[in-house]
Write an enzyme that holds these catalytic residues in place. Structure first.
Site, mmCIF file in Angstrom:
data_model
loop_
_atom_site.group_PDB
_atom_site.id
_atom_site.type_symbol
_atom_site.label_atom_id
_atom_site.label_comp_id
_atom_site.label_asym_id
_atom_site.label_seq_id
_atom_site.Cartn_x
_atom_site.Cartn_y
_atom_site.Cartn_z
ATOM 1 N N LEU A 96 61.947 47.256 24.875
ATOM 2 C CA LEU A 96 61.967 46.439 23.591
ATOM 3 C C LEU A 96 63.241 45.658 23.237
ATOM 4 O O LEU A 96 63.883 45.777 22.224
ATOM 5 C CB LEU A 96 61.261 47.069 22.226
ATOM 6 N N THR A 143 58.274 37.008 41.618
ATOM 7 C CA THR A 143 58.103 35.635 41.251
ATOM 8 C C THR A 143 58.343 34.783 42.594
ATOM 9 O O THR A 143 58.892 35.082 43.476
ATOM 10 C CB THR A 143 59.514 35.390 40.185
ATOM 11 N N ASP A 144 57.681 33.554 42.619
ATOM 12 C CA ASP A 144 58.028 32.499 43.271
ATOM 13 C C ASP A 144 59.398 32.090 43.425
ATOM 14 O O ASP A 144 59.788 31.476 44.656
ATOM 15 C CB ASP A 144 57.070 31.231 42.924
ATOM 16 N N PRO A 201 64.275 19.624 24.662
ATOM 17 C CA PRO A 201 65.363 19.312 25.780
ATOM 18 C C PRO A 201 64.749 19.405 27.211
ATOM 19 O O PRO A 201 64.431 20.270 27.689
ATOM 20 C CB PRO A 201 66.139 20.497 25.499
ATOM 21 N N TYR A 215 65.606 19.018 30.983
ATOM 22 C CA TYR A 215 67.089 18.923 31.945
ATOM 23 C C TYR A 215 66.981 17.944 32.849
ATOM 24 O O TYR A 215 66.037 17.528 33.521
ATOM 25 C CB TYR A 215 67.088 20.350 32.607
HETATM 26 P P1 NAD Z 1 59.347 38.848 29.332
HETATM 27 O O1 NAD Z 1 60.654 38.515 29.238
HETATM 28 O O2 NAD Z 1 58.021 38.215 28.574
HETATM 29 O O3 NAD Z 1 59.057 40.638 29.475
HETATM 30 C C1 NAD Z 1 60.000 41.496 29.699
HETATM 31 C C2 NAD Z 1 59.611 42.701 29.203
HETATM 32 O O4 NAD Z 1 60.544 43.786 29.890
HETATM 33 C C3 NAD Z 1 59.915 42.781 27.745
HETATM 34 O O5 NAD Z 1 59.013 43.519 26.866
HETATM 35 C C4 NAD Z 1 61.353 43.444 27.546
HETATM 36 O O6 NAD Z 1 61.327 44.192 26.505
HETATM 37 C C5 NAD Z 1 61.146 44.582 28.719
HETATM 38 N N1 NAD Z 1 62.265 45.046 29.557
HETATM 39 C C6 NAD Z 1 63.544 44.361 29.761
HETATM 40 N N2 NAD Z 1 64.411 45.004 30.064
HETATM 41 C C7 NAD Z 1 63.923 46.499 30.023
HETATM 42 C C8 NAD Z 1 64.567 47.698 30.519
HETATM 43 N N3 NAD Z 1 65.710 47.900 30.927
HETATM 44 N N4 NAD Z 1 63.693 48.797 30.543
HETATM 45 C C9 NAD Z 1 62.246 48.741 30.013
HETATM 46 N N5 NAD Z 1 61.752 47.502 29.561
HETATM 47 C C10 NAD Z 1 62.581 46.362 29.668
HETATM 48 O O7 NAD Z 1 58.855 38.528 31.046
HETATM 49 P P2 NAD Z 1 57.593 38.022 31.459
HETATM 50 O O8 NAD Z 1 57.676 36.627 31.391
HETATM 51 O O9 NAD Z 1 56.253 38.604 30.927
HETATM 52 O O10 NAD Z 1 57.823 38.391 32.957
HETATM 53 C C11 NAD Z 1 57.182 39.888 33.214
HETATM 54 C C12 NAD Z 1 57.455 39.779 34.877
HETATM 55 O O11 NAD Z 1 56.839 38.944 35.671
HETATM 56 C C13 NAD Z 1 59.102 39.647 35.145
HETATM 57 O O12 NAD Z 1 59.239 40.875 36.162
HETATM 58 C C14 NAD Z 1 59.087 38.498 35.960
HETATM 59 O O13 NAD Z 1 60.344 38.521 36.707
HETATM 60 C C15 NAD Z 1 57.618 38.255 36.568
HETATM 61 N N6 NAD Z 1 57.380 36.720 36.667
HETATM 62 C C16 NAD Z 1 57.232 35.871 35.341
HETATM 63 C C17 NAD Z 1 56.835 34.695 35.368
HETATM 64 C C18 NAD Z 1 56.591 33.567 34.215
HETATM 65 O O14 NAD Z 1 56.516 32.633 34.365
HETATM 66 N N7 NAD Z 1 56.831 34.214 33.090
HETATM 67 C C19 NAD Z 1 56.474 34.173 36.648
HETATM 68 C C20 NAD Z 1 56.287 34.953 37.768
HETATM 69 C C21 NAD Z 1 56.891 36.338 37.640
HETATM 70 P P1 TYD Z 2 61.505 27.631 32.639
HETATM 71 O O1 TYD Z 2 60.185 27.588 31.577
HETATM 72 O O2 TYD Z 2 62.735 28.168 32.108
HETATM 73 O O3 TYD Z 2 60.772 28.167 33.988
HETATM 74 P P2 TYD Z 2 61.720 28.554 35.333
HETATM 75 O O4 TYD Z 2 61.970 29.894 35.726
HETATM 76 O O5 TYD Z 2 60.828 27.867 36.440
HETATM 77 O O6 TYD Z 2 62.908 27.397 35.474
HETATM 78 O O7 TYD Z 2 61.447 26.074 33.090
HETATM 79 C C1 TYD Z 2 60.521 25.390 33.628
HETATM 80 C C2 TYD Z 2 60.965 24.049 33.984
HETATM 81 O O8 TYD Z 2 61.664 23.363 32.896
HETATM 82 C C3 TYD Z 2 62.316 23.908 34.997
HETATM 83 O O9 TYD Z 2 62.129 22.900 35.806
HETATM 84 C C4 TYD Z 2 63.366 23.806 33.949
HETATM 85 C C5 TYD Z 2 62.779 22.752 32.696
HETATM 86 N N1 TYD Z 2 63.289 23.140 31.483
HETATM 87 C C6 TYD Z 2 63.854 21.993 30.963
HETATM 88 O O10 TYD Z 2 63.839 20.780 31.134
HETATM 89 N N2 TYD Z 2 64.266 22.280 29.665
HETATM 90 C C7 TYD Z 2 64.297 23.374 28.981
HETATM 91 O O11 TYD Z 2 64.877 23.526 27.747
HETATM 92 C C8 TYD Z 2 63.880 24.556 29.963
HETATM 93 C C9 TYD Z 2 63.874 26.118 29.065
HETATM 94 C C10 TYD Z 2 63.373 24.394 31.042
#
Ligand code: NAD
Ligand code: TYD
Length: 352
Positions: free
Chosen positions: A45, A139-140, A218, A220
């Site tokens: 958490l 992740t990709d 915002p 980038y």
């Molecule tokens: P998130 O940040 O929403 O969730 C991460 C969770 O991990 C949180 O609930 C946090 O409390 C928990 N956490 C963090 N540090 C911890 C620790 N030391 N011990 C136990 N729990 C811990 O992330 P998400 O977007 O749900 O991503 C989940 C996974 O998927 C990650 O490993 C991320 O690299 C991967 N991923 C995410 C995306 C994306 O677009 N969000 C895409 C591809 C892969």
């Molecule tokens: P994000 O959601 O942070 O994912 P990624 O891990 O792929 O970077 O960002 C998605 C895309 O949007 C990435 O090209 C960065 C851009 N971006 C902005 O332009 N403004 C923002 O405030 C954020 C957070 C991301």
């Protein structure tokens, strides 16, 4: 690659990081789709974890939540031993925060994963690894910027920011436990994921919630960076499938074919909410910005993955609708620690 092709038992799944965005979707859906299975969510958490994300399964007798840190071996080991499967979502997950403060990314994403692996190797050893699985959610971004074409799973890992470097380090640790100790490990590499319960620091929920609040979006650089957006339930379904049908020692890409740049993402959100495009504001680019990712995900399709949200309009439409209809969830988050982060990250925005 390992010869071990046994089927996972999936009687008790430990979902680490299951109070976050994708992990909570996986846990909710897994409880629903596997009526015989027990699910334990382990989560520290951090700022990104939220037990509200698990409300739909909280009172289910087969579900349990434990607050713990994946870096704490003594806390993690008994939970791993009780389970036959670990699906690790726990991570520091935001690129911009990794540029601000890389240390915690190395701690959780590399050392924490090693702690989980060690607990699985040692805890499952006596009973043998048959029927066990350790799935690392990656992740990709581990492939780094992809100038042209698409990366298949055998492409070299070339991460370029502290977040993706730590995730690549984690993967290499995971595969090393397969190679050296025979632990049945699999890795998934997902593209950008969107949908309900995503912490509003990532571009999509940040843009949606700012638009609802009539605040600037915002962008980038020039907003030309390209991403693919996968709906969270499709991502969770692919992980479930890889768990059941993926071969130990292998990685599986999870993506789609629709390239969306940041300006199109922002414009679509503004149009859906009936807000003016003048809310888009160009801000300085992210250092080391990966301008394009693109996955070849045919290996996952070959397992039988059938995404329900291949169309971007449908994916973003469902996502915008959820944030419009669940404002209490994100307004509570945005009223807290989030404000400090936002001021630091977006100081360039007037009144950030
Ligand atoms: P998130 O940040 O929403 O969730 C991460 C969770 O991990 C949180 O609930 C946090 O409390 C928990 N956490 C963090 N540090 C911890 C620790 N030391 N011990 C136990 N729990 C811990 O992330 P998400 O977007 O749900 O991503 C989940 C996974 O998927 C990650 O490993 C991320 O690299 C991967 N991923 C995410 C995306 C994306 O677009 N969000 C895409 C591809 C892969
Ligand atoms: P994000 O959601 O942070 O994912 P990624 O891990 O792929 O970077 O960002 C998605 C895309 O949007 C990435 O090209 C960065 C851009 N971006 C902005 O332009 N403004 C923002 O405030 C954020 C957070 C991301």
């Amino acid at each position: 690659m390992q010869a071990d092709q046994d089927q996972p038992a999936l009687r008790h799944v430990l979902v680490s990081g299951g109070a976050g965005f994708i992990g909570s979707a996986f846990a909710r859906n897994f409880v629903r789709d596997h009526p015989e299975a027990r699910v334990t969510v382990l989560d520290k958490l951090t700022y990104a974890g939220n037990t509200q994300n698990l409300a739909p399964v909280w009172d289910e007798p087969r579900f349990r939540f434990v607050q713990a840190d994946i870096c704490d071996y003594d806390a993690v080991a008994p939970l791993v031993v009780e389970a036959d499967t670990v699906v690790n979502f726990a991570a520091e997950s935001h690129v911009d925060r990794s540029i601000m403060d890389p240390d915690v990314f190395v701690r959780t994403n590399v050392l924490g994963v090693n702690t989980l692996l060690r607990a699985a190797r040692d805890g499952w050893k006596a009973g043998g690894y048959a029927g066990k699985r350790f799935l690392q959610v990656s992740t990709d971004e581990v492939y780094g910027h992809v100038g042209e074409g698409a990366t298949a799973e055998d492409a070299p890992l070339a991460p370029r920011n502290p977040y993706s470097a730590s995730k690549a380090g984690a993967e290499l640790m995971v595969f090393s436990y397969g190679t050296n100790f025979g632990l049945p490990v699999v890795v998934t590499r997902g593209e950008n994921t969107i949908g309900p319960y995503q912490y509003p620091e990532k571009a999509t929920p940040l843009f949606i919630t700012n638009a609802i609040e009539d605040k600037p979006l915002p962008i980038y650089g020039q907003g030309r960076a390209v991403r693919h957006y996968v709906y969270v339930d499709d991502h969770a379904a692919a992980i479930d499938l890889v768990l059941r049908r993926g071969a130990p020692g292998e990685a599986y890409n999870i993506g789609n074919d629709v390239e969306v740049n940041t300006v199109r993402l922002a414009e679509t959100i503004l149009d859906l909410l009936g807000k003016p495009r003048s809310l888009m504001q160009l801000v300085p680019d992210r250092p080391g910005h990966d301008y394009r990712y693109n996955l070849d995900y045919r290996k996952t399709l070959a397992l039988g993955w059938q995404p329900q949200y291949a169309d971007f309009e449908k994916t973003i439409g469902a996502t915008v609708a959820w944030y419009r209809d669940n404002q209490d969830w994100w307004r509570t988050i945005k009223a807290g620690e989030y404000q400090e982060y936002y001021k630091k990250q977006y100081a360039v925005l007037a009144g950030a």
